[in-house]
Scaffold this motif. Structure first.
Motif, PDB file in Angstrom:
ATOM      1  N   CYS A  25       0.803  -1.227   0.000  1.00 35.02           N
ATOM      2  CA  CYS A  25       0.000   0.000   0.000  1.00 35.02           C
ATOM      3  C   CYS A  25       0.837   1.278   0.000  1.00 35.02           C
ATOM      4  O   CYS A  25       0.282   2.368  -0.040  1.00 35.02           O
ATOM      5  N   ARG A  27       3.228   4.205  -1.514  1.00 29.10           N
ATOM      6  CA  ARG A  27       3.463   4.899  -2.777  1.00 29.10           C
ATOM      7  C   ARG A  27       4.678   5.795  -2.570  1.00 29.10           C
ATOM      8  O   ARG A  27       4.880   6.353  -1.486  1.00 29.10           O
ATOM      9  N   ASP A  36      -1.575   4.364   0.727  1.00 25.05           N
ATOM     10  CA  ASP A  36      -2.860   4.440   0.039  1.00 25.05           C
ATOM     11  C   ASP A  36      -3.934   3.954   1.015  1.00 25.05           C
ATOM     12  O   ASP A  36      -3.952   2.778   1.394  1.00 25.05           O
ATOM     13  N   GLU A  39      -5.915   0.822   0.149  1.00 25.07           N
ATOM     14  CA  GLU A  39      -5.210  -0.464   0.129  1.00 25.07           C
ATOM     15  C   GLU A  39      -4.789  -0.945   1.515  1.00 25.07           C
ATOM     16  O   GLU A  39      -4.653  -2.137   1.746  1.00 25.07           O
ATOM     17  N   SER A  76      -1.323   9.354  -2.917  1.00 27.77           N
ATOM     18  CA  SER A  76      -1.370   7.918  -3.219  1.00 27.77           C
ATOM     19  C   SER A  76      -2.063   7.654  -4.552  1.00 27.77           C
ATOM     20  O   SER A  76      -1.862   6.607  -5.165  1.00 27.77           O
ATOM     21  N   LYS A  77      -2.860   8.606  -5.005  1.00 28.59           N
ATOM     22  CA  LYS A  77      -3.562   8.455  -6.290  1.00 28.59           C
ATOM     23  C   LYS A  77      -2.660   8.770  -7.490  1.00 28.59           C
ATOM     24  O   LYS A  77      -2.955   8.362  -8.601  1.00 28.59           O
TER      25      LYS A  77
END
Length: 107
Positions: A25, A27, A36, A39, A76-77
């Motif tokens: 998860c 990033r 994230d 996640e 995180s996106k």
């Protein structure tokens, strides 16, 4: 609840936490890591691995670090997953105890 990477990680980017994450998860940005929230499975494994104590449960994020909850979700996106440990930034040890470094965050 999810876990959140806070200011202590900026300009350090130790990746010990990445090695223990069972769901990948994390990033990676230029000088910071984020989690994230979609996640993260709240396993807590990463918390003990962070040498600068930058990772908190969302409900336990210190008041002066609360903006990092939204920042983790946002970045995180757009940042790519990191799934294995890498060397920390070259001057990470020098930045490890520095505070008030949000302005040093590179997007």
């Amino acid at each position: 609840m999810t876990y959140v990477v806070t200011e202590s990680c900026i300009k350090c980017k130790y990746t010990d936490c990445v090695d223990v994450c069972p769901v990948d998860c994390f990033r990676e940005g230029p000088n910071f890591l984020v989690i994230d929230p979609d996640e993260c499975i709240d396993c807590t494994l990463c918390v003990a691995e962070c040498p600068v104590e930058a990772i908190y449960a969302e409900d336990d994020v210190p008041e002066d670090q609360r903006q990092f909850i939204a920042l983790n979700a946002e970045l995180s996106k757009i940042w790519d997953p990191i799934i294995e440990k890498k060397d920390a930034l070259p001057d990470a040890d020098e930045w490890a105890s520095v505070t008030d470094k949000l302005d040093k965050l590179e997007r």
